[in-house]
Design an enzyme around this catalytic site. Structure first.
Site, PDB file in Angstrom:
ATOM      1  N   ASN A  73      11.099  -5.690  -2.285  1.00 22.45           N
ATOM      2  CA  ASN A  73      10.123  -4.961  -3.107  1.00 22.45           C
ATOM      3  C   ASN A  73      10.324  -3.458  -2.873  1.00 22.45           C
ATOM      4  OD1 ASN A  73       7.905  -3.991  -4.463  1.00 22.45           O
ATOM      5  ND2 ASN A  73       6.399  -4.681  -2.940  1.00 22.45           N
TER       6      ASN A  73
ATOM      7  N   LYS B 149       8.929  -1.130  -4.410  1.00 18.50           N
ATOM      8  CA  LYS B 149       7.718  -0.378  -4.785  1.00 18.50           C
ATOM      9  C   LYS B 149       8.106   0.787  -5.718  1.00 18.50           C
ATOM     10  CE  LYS B 149       5.826  -1.804  -0.392  1.00 18.50           C
ATOM     11  NZ  LYS B 149       4.663  -1.792   0.457  1.00 18.50           N
TER      12      LYS B 149
ATOM     13  N   HIS C 124       0.116  -8.306  -5.546  1.00 25.00           N
ATOM     14  CA  HIS C 124       0.438  -7.580  -4.311  1.00 25.00           C
ATOM     15  C   HIS C 124      -0.812  -6.832  -3.842  1.00 25.00           C
ATOM     16  CE1 HIS C 124       2.224  -4.628  -1.616  1.00 25.00           C
ATOM     17  NE2 HIS C 124       3.245  -5.463  -1.510  1.00 25.00           N
TER      18      HIS C 124
ATOM     19  N   GLU D 297      -1.279  -3.943  -2.907  1.00 30.70           N
ATOM     20  CA  GLU D 297      -1.427  -2.594  -3.495  1.00 30.70           C
ATOM     21  C   GLU D 297      -1.983  -2.688  -4.918  1.00 30.70           C
ATOM     22  OE1 GLU D 297       2.585  -1.323  -2.634  1.00 30.70           O
ATOM     23  OE2 GLU D 297       2.082  -1.419  -0.501  1.00 30.70           O
TER      24      GLU D 297
ATOM     25  N   GLU E   2       1.023 -12.354   3.040  1.00 33.77           N
ATOM     26  CA  GLU E   2       1.215 -10.981   3.504  1.00 33.77           C
ATOM     27  C   GLU E   2      -0.096 -10.441   4.071  1.00 33.77           C
ATOM     28  OE1 GLU E   2       4.633  -8.866   1.579  1.00 33.77           O
ATOM     29  OE2 GLU E   2       3.075  -8.738   0.072  1.00 33.77           O
TER      30      GLU E   2
ATOM     31  N   GLY F  69       3.792  -2.402   5.680  1.00 33.57           N
ATOM     32  CA  GLY F  69       4.196  -1.000   5.799  1.00 33.57           C
ATOM     33  C   GLY F  69       3.732  -0.319   7.067  1.00 33.57           C
TER      34      GLY F  69
ATOM     35  N   SER G 247       6.082  -5.928   7.307  1.00 35.51           N
ATOM     36  CA  SER G 247       6.907  -5.284   8.337  1.00 35.51           C
ATOM     37  C   SER G 247       8.041  -6.185   8.837  1.00 35.51           C
ATOM     38  CB  SER G 247       6.033  -4.812   9.506  1.00 35.51           C
ATOM     39  OG  SER G 247       5.122  -3.820   9.062  1.00 35.51           O
TER      40      SER G 247
HETATM   41  C1  PEP Z   1       5.460  -5.404   0.875  1.00 37.43           C
HETATM   42  O1  PEP Z   1       5.709  -4.460   0.163  1.00 37.43           O
HETATM   43  O2  PEP Z   1       4.928  -6.399   0.407  1.00 37.43           O
HETATM   44  C2  PEP Z   1       5.775  -5.340   2.304  1.00 37.43           C
HETATM   45  C3  PEP Z   1       5.670  -6.440   2.994  1.00 37.43           C
HETATM   46  O3  PEP Z   1       6.144  -4.135   2.804  1.00 37.43           O
HETATM   47  P1  PEP Z   1       6.729  -3.866   4.283  1.00 37.43           P
HETATM   48  O4  PEP Z   1       7.902  -4.795   4.458  1.00 37.43           O
HETATM   49  O5  PEP Z   1       7.131  -2.433   4.262  1.00 37.43           O
HETATM   50  O6  PEP Z   1       5.650  -4.153   5.253  1.00 37.43           O
END
Ligand code: PEP
Length: 223
Positions: free
Chosen positions: A7, A9, A86, A88, A151, A157, A187
């Site tokens: 992803n 983003k 997601h 976000e 998640e 992040g 992460s």
């Molecule tokens: C994500 O964007 O869903 C995500 C898990 O980001 P990160 O790997 O940076 O934590």
């Protein structure tokens, strides 16, 4: 075969860099399915054999919905998958479980595979939040056609990844409710990816590490 969802983003901030990332990742040799989810603006820059995903879409097929992209448009651009719900999108853009449910239905109707993100915020009861997101998000939907990404929001992040043991507890709860493949996200990096796969996750959803060339290649190889 594990599923590795990258992803990007709203990155990178220019098409030259996007092309360079696509080119670099085009050379990855792996038995795993690597799916790149770039911003909409860069979908058309991907090399032919890149497996693509969208990061979001609207639930209508076409019409007066300024700024939106339909599932059919994503399909037309070569997307096989699309991320829905997601954290976000939920937090910044106010998407709730009802909106997410409409989106998943529209995505399935268009013949794309939805990746539904679920996860709790810090201090939440993970079990309760995730079960509610699944029940509401998948209302009237055959879960075997949907991929679930667990998640935990506090792990996205932040570098503060969820221990594989804790993640596995939630994986088992999700598995009792749905017939879907289940990914972990939050992460993930080249060093911890294997610990989630070893617990039984069907793959990972990767944000930050998917924009770092060598790191992402190692992550895919270590999965
Ligand atoms: C994500 O964007 O869903 C995500 C898990 O980001 P990160 O790997 O940076 O934590």
């Amino acid at each position: 075969m594990k599923l590795i969802i990258a992803n990007w983003k709203m990155n990178p901030d220019n098409s030259l860099e996007a092309k360079e990332l696509f080119r670099f990742f085009d050379d990855i040799e792996s038995d795993n399915e690597v799916v790149i989810c770039p911003p909409f603006a860069f979908l058309g820059l991907a090399p032919e054999r890149t497996v693509l995903g969208g990061q979001n879409c609207f639930w209508k097929k076409e019409g007066s919905f300024t700024g939106e992209v339909s599932p059919l448009m994503l399909k037309d651009m070569g997307c096989r998958y699309v991320i829905i719900g997601h954290s976000e999108r939920r937090d910044i853009f106010g998407e709730n479980n009802e909106i997410i449910n409409k989106k998943i239905k529209a995505v399935l109707e268009a013949g794309i595979i939805p990746i539904l993100c679920v996860g709790e915020k810090k201090g939440d009861n993970a079990n309760r939040v995730v079960v509610r997101q699944l029940e509401k998000g998948l209302e009237g939907i055959d879960s075997s056609n949907v991929i679930i990404a667990y998640e935990p929001v506090w792990a996205i992040g932040t570098g503060d990844f969820c221990s594989p043991e804790k993640a596995d507890e939630i994986r088992k709860i999700i598995k009792e409710k749905v017939k879907s493949k289940i990914l972990y996200g939050g992460s993930v990096n080249s060093k911890n990816v294997k610990s989630y796969i070893d617990k039984g996750f069907d793959g990972v959803l990767v944000g930050g590490a998917s924009l770092k060339k060598e790191e992402f290649v190692s992550l895919v190889k270590n999965a």
